[in-house]
Scaffold this active site. Structure first.
Site, PDB file in Angstrom:
ATOM      1  N   GLY A 239       0.770  -1.246   0.000  1.00 45.83           N
ATOM      2  CA  GLY A 239       0.000   0.000   0.000  1.00 45.83           C
ATOM      3  C   GLY A 239       0.795   1.287   0.000  1.00 45.83           C
ATOM      4  N   GLU A 273       4.203  -6.626   1.740  1.00 41.49           N
ATOM      5  CA  GLU A 273       3.771  -7.034   0.391  1.00 41.49           C
ATOM      6  C   GLU A 273       3.732  -5.832  -0.545  1.00 41.49           C
ATOM      7  OE1 GLU A 273      -0.104  -8.459   1.447  1.00 41.49           O
ATOM      8  OE2 GLU A 273       0.616 -10.377   2.184  1.00 41.49           O
ATOM      9  N   ARG A 276       3.273  -1.355  -5.731  1.00 45.69           N
ATOM     10  CA  ARG A 276       3.347  -0.057  -6.392  1.00 45.69           C
ATOM     11  C   ARG A 276       4.640   0.703  -6.058  1.00 45.69           C
ATOM     12  NH1 ARG A 276      -1.507   2.856  -7.515  1.00 45.69           N
ATOM     13  NH2 ARG A 276      -2.484   1.544  -5.939  1.00 45.69           N
ATOM     14  N   ARG A 312      -6.592   2.977 -15.098  1.00 46.24           N
ATOM     15  CA  ARG A 312      -6.667   3.692 -13.819  1.00 46.24           C
ATOM     16  C   ARG A 312      -7.357   5.058 -13.912  1.00 46.24           C
ATOM     17  NH1 ARG A 312      -3.009   5.202 -10.915  1.00 46.24           N
ATOM     18  NH2 ARG A 312      -3.786   4.362  -8.951  1.00 46.24           N
ATOM     19  N   CYS A 355     -14.034   2.646 -28.119  1.00 46.44           N
ATOM     20  CA  CYS A 355     -15.392   3.172 -28.322  1.00 46.44           C
ATOM     21  C   CYS A 355     -16.143   3.354 -27.020  1.00 46.44           C
ATOM     22  CB  CYS A 355     -16.160   2.241 -29.243  1.00 46.44           C
ATOM     23  SG  CYS A 355     -15.414   2.193 -30.853  1.00 46.44           S
ATOM     24  N   TYR A 384      -0.132  -1.597 -11.958  1.00 39.38           N
ATOM     25  CA  TYR A 384      -1.545  -1.698 -12.327  1.00 39.38           C
ATOM     26  C   TYR A 384      -1.809  -1.073 -13.702  1.00 39.38           C
ATOM     27  CZ  TYR A 384      -1.524  -2.719  -7.360  1.00 39.38           C
ATOM     28  OH  TYR A 384      -1.219  -3.252  -6.132  1.00 39.38           O
TER      29      TYR A 384
HETATM   30  N1  LLP Z   1      -1.149  -7.076  -0.527  1.00 36.77           N
HETATM   31  C1  LLP Z   1      -2.458  -7.250  -0.769  1.00 36.77           C
HETATM   32  C2  LLP Z   1      -3.196  -8.243  -0.002  1.00 36.77           C
HETATM   33  C3  LLP Z   1      -3.096  -6.500  -1.771  1.00 36.77           C
HETATM   34  O1  LLP Z   1      -4.399  -6.668  -1.995  1.00 36.77           O
HETATM   35  C4  LLP Z   1      -2.343  -5.547  -2.506  1.00 36.77           C
HETATM   36  C5  LLP Z   1      -2.988  -4.738  -3.546  1.00 36.77           C
HETATM   37  C6  LLP Z   1      -0.972  -5.414  -2.229  1.00 36.77           C
HETATM   38  C7  LLP Z   1      -0.409  -6.186  -1.229  1.00 36.77           C
HETATM   39  C8  LLP Z   1      -0.081  -4.471  -2.987  1.00 36.77           C
HETATM   40  O2  LLP Z   1      -0.414  -3.142  -2.785  1.00 36.77           O
HETATM   41  P1  LLP Z   1       0.598  -1.995  -3.289  1.00 36.77           P
HETATM   42  O3  LLP Z   1       1.865  -2.090  -2.492  1.00 36.77           O
HETATM   43  O4  LLP Z   1       0.841  -2.203  -4.728  1.00 36.77           O
HETATM   44  O5  LLP Z   1      -0.118  -0.722  -3.035  1.00 36.77           O
HETATM   45  N2  LLP Z   1      -5.638  -1.417  -8.988  1.00 36.77           N
HETATM   46  C9  LLP Z   1      -5.464  -0.415  -7.959  1.00 36.77           C
HETATM   47  C10 LLP Z   1      -4.743  -0.951  -6.743  1.00 36.77           C
HETATM   48  C11 LLP Z   1      -5.366  -2.210  -6.201  1.00 36.77           C
HETATM   49  C12 LLP Z   1      -4.542  -2.802  -5.101  1.00 36.77           C
HETATM   50  C13 LLP Z   1      -4.959  -4.203  -4.859  1.00 36.77           C
HETATM   51  N3  LLP Z   1      -4.232  -4.832  -3.799  1.00 36.77           N
HETATM   52  C14 LLP Z   1      -4.758   0.800  -8.553  1.00 36.77           C
HETATM   53  O6  LLP Z   1      -4.484   0.799  -9.750  1.00 36.77           O
HETATM   54  O7  LLP Z   1      -4.509   1.770  -7.848  1.00 36.77           O
END
Ligand code: LLP
Length: 427
Positions: A239, A273, A276, A312, A355, A384
């Site tokens: 996150g 985890e 991004r 996005r 479209c 993403y």
């Molecule tokens: N761990 C879990 C359980 C998750 O569901 C996610 C992302 C992550 C780790 C990784 O999160 P990150 O470090 O990448 O923020 N499609 C959306 C974001 C959806 C995130 C889904 N889960 C976007 O484009 O902003």
């Protein structure tokens, strides 16, 4: 920090001109910088080093196996959320002892695949799932390691579609129910509850939610241990936000400052985890202007990347910096801050050929006047982007290229029309 830099009005990825890539591989094209990817991973490694964490790159963010392989080579584990992602992680050299598996709907075949490959931690999201995990594992003569995923019920912190720790979302166990669930699984032969998991949402620009979540997690860990569960893992999910507009994100160190003390108090192994934070600013989407058009008092920049390449903006209203790859003399230089007025620009909707009126990469964006064949760059597209791309309108998915200094290689070929129909023809 990233390695996409304008030198004398030409955008480079590391030491490679973006024009060279567009000419060689065509557009739309995802371009990744190896140095940027590894730099961000290194920042997390050093910020969290005192806890000797297990960093599990989140495959959903960008599952290209060449990028995953770079992660594995640097010692990263993987966070997966489906059998397909597990397959990718394994193909990339990942090993089960460094893989964590989340998701509200793991099927029995997926659970068996994960157990066969020795996945170290199942992040479990409901009581029914926990008991099913025990049943499947016992039927294989195995014991599954589980972390209870808790929804810590925090105030909203990001877009509603990606906030996973407010009341009422489908993720995790309601915080009030965790101890009942813990009690109910004691003595189950197929599952050992060894951890607590929370993923708060994405992207998160502030550190406070992590401090609040960790505090709630500590109390639960104590209580679960009192019940007799050997809790040794605290998984704080991913996150961590990144710069999309200007320098708005926190460094890894800031998150470490609130998470590390909690890990020490909990006397647990830390799992993270991140997705991004590692790959978001390591990738750009390069496109080419097809036409410009004025209608209804609006200016449209029609280029060859569309919502099927990067969904996005239309899905979340997300902001991605957009700028020409080679602003001609007389056009403004790329702005430092896209929130300030930019001279010599006018508002344009950056759209693609799909479209739908919702097909845009930006709306009313201040951009200089561009013309047919100019190269356009959408920044921060590594996370993403390709992962959420589709074949909508029967558009072949874009190619992906990995740059390392002045060298580059294709890591996913541009889909062909044959690729589009193959699963239907070969039935
Ligand atoms: N761990 C879990 C359980 C998750 O569901 C996610 C992302 C992550 C780790 C990784 O999160 P990150 O470090 O990448 O923020 N499609 C959306 C974001 C959806 C995130 C889904 N889960 C976007 O484009 O902003």
């Amino acid at each position: 920090m990233d390695h996409f830099i304008y030198r004398e009005r030409k955008l480079y990825c590391e030491d490679t001109p973006v024009r060279e890539l567009a000419e060689k591989y065509g557009t739309p094209l995802f371009v990744y910088s190896k140095a940027t990817l590894l730099h961000h991973f290194g920042q997390l490694q050093s910020a969290f080093a005192p806890a000797n964490p297990l960093l599990c790159y989140s495959v959903k963010t960008n599952g290209n196996i060449h990028l995953c392989r770079l992660m594995a080579e640097r010692g990263s584990g993987f966070d997966v959320t489906s059998g397909g992602e597990l397959y990718r992680a394994l193909q990339a050299g990942g090993t089960g002892d460094k893989i964590v598996y989340a998701g509200v709907g793991k099927t029995d075949p997926e659970i068996r695949m994960a157990l066969d490959n020795g996945v170290f931690l199942f992040n479990v999201e409901s009581e029914e799932e926990l008991h099913n995990l025990g049943k499947v594992a016992a039927s294989m003569g195995k014991v599954a390691g589980a972390a209870l995923r808790v929804n810590p019920d925090l105030p909203p912190k990001t877009h509603a579609k990606t906030d996973t720790s407010v009341k009422g979302v489908k993720f995790g166990l309601d915080i009030e129910t965790v101890l009942d669930v813990g009690r109910g699984i004691l003595g189950n032969a197929g599952v050992r509850v060894i951890g607590l998991h929370m993923h708060l949402g994405s992207p998160i620009l502030k550190t406070e939610p992590y401090a609040m979540g960790a505090a709630k997690g500590l109390a639960l860990i104590d209580a679960l241990r009192e019940q007799g569960h050997p809790i040794s893992v605290l998984n704080m999910g991913g996150g961590f936000g990144i710069h999309y507009r200007k320098q708005e994100a926190q460094p890894a160190q800031a998150f470490a400052e609130v998470i590390l003390p909690a890990v020490e108090k909990a006397n647990c192994r830390l799992v993270l985890e991140p997705g991004r934070f590692i790959v978001g600013n390591a990738g750009i989407l390069v496109s080419r202007v097809l036409f410009t058009k004025e209608t209804g008092g609006k200016h449209y920049l029609i280029q060859d990347a569309a919502m099927n390449d990067l969904i996005r903006p239309t899905l979340y209203g997300s902001f991605h910096r957009i700028w020409p790859a080679e602003p001609a003399v007389g056009l403004p230089a790329p702005p430092e801050d896209y929130e300030l007025a930019i001279p010599d620009t006018f508002p344009q909707d950056v759209v693609g050929p799909v479209c739908e009126s919702g097909d845009f990469l930006a709306q009313a964006r201040s951009l200089p006047r561009l013309k047919r064949d100019d190269l356009v760059v959408t920044f921060s597209a590594g996370a993403y982007g390709m992962a959420m791309s589709s074949n909508y309108n029967s558009r072949p998915r874009a190619a992906e290229v990995l740059v390392d200094g002045a060298s580059h290689r294709l890591i996913r070929h541009r889909e062909t029309y044959e690729d589009l129909v193959r699963p239907e023809v070969e039935v």
